[in-house]
Every structure is written in structure tokens, then in C-alpha cells.
Design a protein around this motif. Structure first.
Motif, PDB file in Angstrom:
ATOM      1  N   ASP A 225       0.788  -1.234   0.000  1.00 33.06           N
ATOM      2  CA  ASP A 225       0.000   0.000   0.000  1.00 33.06           C
ATOM      3  C   ASP A 225       0.820   1.284   0.000  1.00 33.06           C
ATOM      4  O   ASP A 225       0.261   2.352  -0.259  1.00 33.06           O
ATOM      5  CB  ASP A 225      -0.933   0.017   1.229  1.00 33.06           C
ATOM      6  N   ASP A 226       2.093   1.210   0.306  1.00 29.03           N
ATOM      7  CA  ASP A 226       2.884   2.431   0.484  1.00 29.03           C
ATOM      8  C   ASP A 226       3.675   2.807  -0.764  1.00 29.03           C
ATOM      9  O   ASP A 226       3.704   2.081  -1.748  1.00 29.03           O
ATOM     10  CB  ASP A 226       3.838   2.256   1.667  1.00 29.03           C
ATOM     11  N   TYR A 227       4.327   3.964  -0.684  1.00 29.76           N
ATOM     12  CA  TYR A 227       5.239   4.482  -1.717  1.00 29.76           C
ATOM     13  C   TYR A 227       4.540   4.752  -3.042  1.00 29.76           C
ATOM     14  O   TYR A 227       5.125   4.609  -4.107  1.00 29.76           O
ATOM     15  CB  TYR A 227       6.439   3.537  -1.910  1.00 29.76           C
ATOM     16  N   ARG A 228       3.274   5.184  -2.975  1.00 32.81           N
ATOM     17  CA  ARG A 228       2.522   5.451  -4.193  1.00 32.81           C
ATOM     18  C   ARG A 228       2.921   6.769  -4.854  1.00 32.81           C
ATOM     19  O   ARG A 228       2.725   6.953  -6.062  1.00 32.81           O
ATOM     20  CB  ARG A 228       1.021   5.457  -3.896  1.00 32.81           C
ATOM     21  N   GLU A 229       3.476   7.704  -4.073  1.00 30.55           N
ATOM     22  CA  GLU A 229       3.719   9.028  -4.621  1.00 30.55           C
ATOM     23  C   GLU A 229       4.956   9.124  -5.505  1.00 30.55           C
ATOM     24  O   GLU A 229       5.205  10.151  -6.114  1.00 30.55           O
ATOM     25  CB  GLU A 229       3.797  10.060  -3.490  1.00 30.55           C
ATOM     26  N   MET A 230       5.725   8.036  -5.620  1.00 26.59           N
ATOM     27  CA  MET A 230       6.899   8.105  -6.494  1.00 26.59           C
ATOM     28  C   MET A 230       6.489   8.287  -7.953  1.00 26.59           C
ATOM     29  O   MET A 230       7.288   8.703  -8.793  1.00 26.59           O
ATOM     30  CB  MET A 230       7.761   6.856  -6.344  1.00 26.59           C
TER      31      MET A 230
END
Length: 313
Positions: A225-230
Motif C-alpha cells: 500500500d505504500d510508496y505510491r507518490e513516487m
């Protein structure tokens, strides 16, 4: 936290002719200054120490996510070294310049470079300054790709070629990612630096399948679920091919590892591995697990009663 999946990034061939000298060269890709331990720990510490994460979230996400992929690269380098050492005879090792694999490595990979020098924490650059760290990371990937090409040219072992062909492509993705981050932050035209170094990966046979699959364009997100903003940083077109870059919202499926056979002459995992297998089977039964081992491997390195190997899928 690292979500660990028991797969390798690329399919490695099973053991064939041993190549201890080649395995020593591949050690540079593990514990050398520009090896995979260095890329992992540089990006890991930069992500640990990252301040103002919410304000600069896309850049934090990029560094943290690439660090997760580098963990898998370390496992892949180790698997390659282990494959190249399988079947090597310890009584021949006295003539090998790199004896550590036999003396205390159990014919396995070590956290050291091609000379046996242990990996050094001084290789980690984590200044806290985002532009400085990203610039360092770009050139770290540049040096790493140079090292991979040299190992590729030095070693003709199938496992070493499979490894370096894959890492040349994936290292290029990370190089592009850090270049795009610097372009977004500073306005510098990093595309003019490409290709650095001048590696025509599209002409390397072991790179071509990965390029055909588009792996030179994809940044996988190694998290549920994390690190989507890359995705705010890794976008636009590839500086060499002009093709659009892409963030993929799941990790690649990967490939089951080869279960390498015991090497009794160095007690790996023991001088009588069949006894360990018997104990494991009793423990499995006592725990209510099925008789058949649940793990998935490409080839089963366990030896049956007749001394032959058999595949397990």
C-alpha cells in the motif's frame, strides 16, 4: 519493514560446470564499493534519515522503494555465486586465489568484494541534503552498471551472464529514476548525460529479453500500500529510447530459486544432510504439516535414496 517473497528477480540456470574464479569476480557485485550491498545500504539509510517526509513525499517514496528492490538484488547475486560454486572441489581450492568461499563460506556468497575485503559502511553516503544524495545515487548507479558490464565480459558462466544481463537493465531504471528526480528538483537537463556509461544494452543478448518485456521502463512498487507518490517523480519518457516510463503497482511475480544440492565436503548444510532431512520430516509431521514440502523451488537439490536429484514444482 521488508516484505519478503521467496522468488528471484530473474530465472537463473541450475548448477553446471563450477567456476570458482568467476564466483570471485561476481563477489565485486556483492560487496564492492559499487556493489549491491552499497546500493541497498545507501538508499536504506537515506530513507531512514529522510526528514520532512510529508513535504517531500514523492522523493522519499522513490528512494525507499528502490532500496526494497536492492534487497532482492543482493539475494540474486548470492544465488548466482552459490550456483557457480556448486560442485567445486575443496581439494582443488588451494590453487584458487579466493579461498574464503571454501574456508569459511560453505561454498556460499560473502559480504565482501572480489579481493575478499569485507564490505565497508564507509561506502554509505547519507548527507541529509536531498539534491546531494540524489546526485550521489545517480553516479553510484553509473559505477554499478560499469562494474556489471565488466563482470559480464569477464565471466561466461551462464548464471553470471543471466545475473548481469538482468541487473544492467534494472540498474538503468534506477539511474533514470534518480535523473528524473534531479531534473524535477533543479531543472538540470540530466538526459544529456545518457547513456552513462555507454552501454548498448539492446545489443547484449542477456539484456534483450528484459528490454522486450519493458523492464527498462518499469518501476515496480515493492509494497502492498505504500510508496505510491513516487509516480509524481518517475514519469515522462526514457532519455535514451523516448518510451514512456511507468510505475507498476505490484511487485513482479519473480522466479522460484533453484534448491542447490548439499556440499558435504564443506559441511553445507552438514556432512550427513540426509539426517537433517529426516529430522525436518519428523518435525513437519509433528506440526501437522503435509508430507510434501510446501515451499516452491525450480529444482530440488535434495538427494533421494538413490543419490539422484529430482525436480519439485
Amino acid at each position: 519493514m521488508i516484505l519478503r517473497i521467496d522468488r528471484l528477480g530473474v530465472e537463473l540456470p541450475p548448477p553446471s560446470t563450477p567456476d570458482p574464479a568467476g564466483a570471485a569476480a561476481v563477489q565485486e557485485l556483492m560487496g564492492g564499493k559499487f556493489g549491491e550491498m552499497s546500493t541497498l545500504m545507501n538508499y536504506t539509510f537515506q530513507s531512514f534519515n529522510f526528514r520532512f517526509r510529508q513535504g517531500a513525499r514523492p522523493f522519499y517514496d522513490l528512494i525507499a522503494n528502490i532500496a526494497a528492490e536492492e534487497f532482492g538484488h543482493i539475494e540474486l547475486v548470492a544465488a548466482t555465486i552459490n550456483t557457480m560454486l556448486t560442485g567445486a572441489k575443496i581439494d582443488d581450492a588451494k590453487d584458487e586465489p579466493y579461498k574464503q568461499h571454501f574456508l569459511f563460506g560453505g561454498k556460499g556468497a560473502l559480504p565482501a568484494d572480489s579481493h575478499g575485503k569485507p564490505w565497508d559502511g564507509s561506502y554509505v553516503h547519507s548527507s541529509g541534503d536531498l539534491v546531494e544524495d540524489l546526485t550521489h545515487n545517480y553516479f553510484l548507479e553509473t559505477g554499478a552498471r560499469s562494474g556489471k558490464l565488466r563482470v559480464y565480459e569477464m565471466c561466461d558462466h551462464p548464471a553470471a551472464r543471466a545475473l548481469t544481463g538482468y541487473l544492467l537493465v534494472r540498474g538503468g531504471v534506477h539511474q533514470v529514476a534518480y535523473a528524473r528526480a534531479l531534473e524535477n528538483l533543479t531543472g538540470a537537463d540530466m538526459s544529456k548525460l545518457f547513456p552513462t556509461p555507454r552501454i548498448a544494452t539492446d545489443k547484449i543478448p542477456e539484456c534483450q529479453p528484459h528490454i522486450k518485456q519493458g523492464l527498462h521502463l518499469k518501476m515496480y512498487r515493492f509494497s502492498p500500500d505504500d510508496y505510491r507518490e513516487m509516480a509524481a517523480v518517475f514519469n515522462g519518457n526514457h532519455p535514451e529510447t523516448g518510451e514512456p516510463l511507468e510505475v507498476v503497482d505490484e511487485a513482479p511475480e519473480g522466479f522460484p530459486p533453484n534448491d542447490l544440492p548439499p556440499q558435504a565436503d564443506v559441511f553445507a548444510p552438514d556432512y550427513a544432510p540426509e539426517e537433517i532431512a529426516e529430522i525436518a520430516q519428523k518435525l513437519r509431521k509433528a506440526a501437522g504439516l503435509p508430507d510434501k514440502v510446501t515451499g516452491i523451488v525450480a529444482t530440488n537439490g535434495g538427494v533421494n535414496a538413490k543419490g539422484s536429484t529430482k525436480a519439485q514444482i
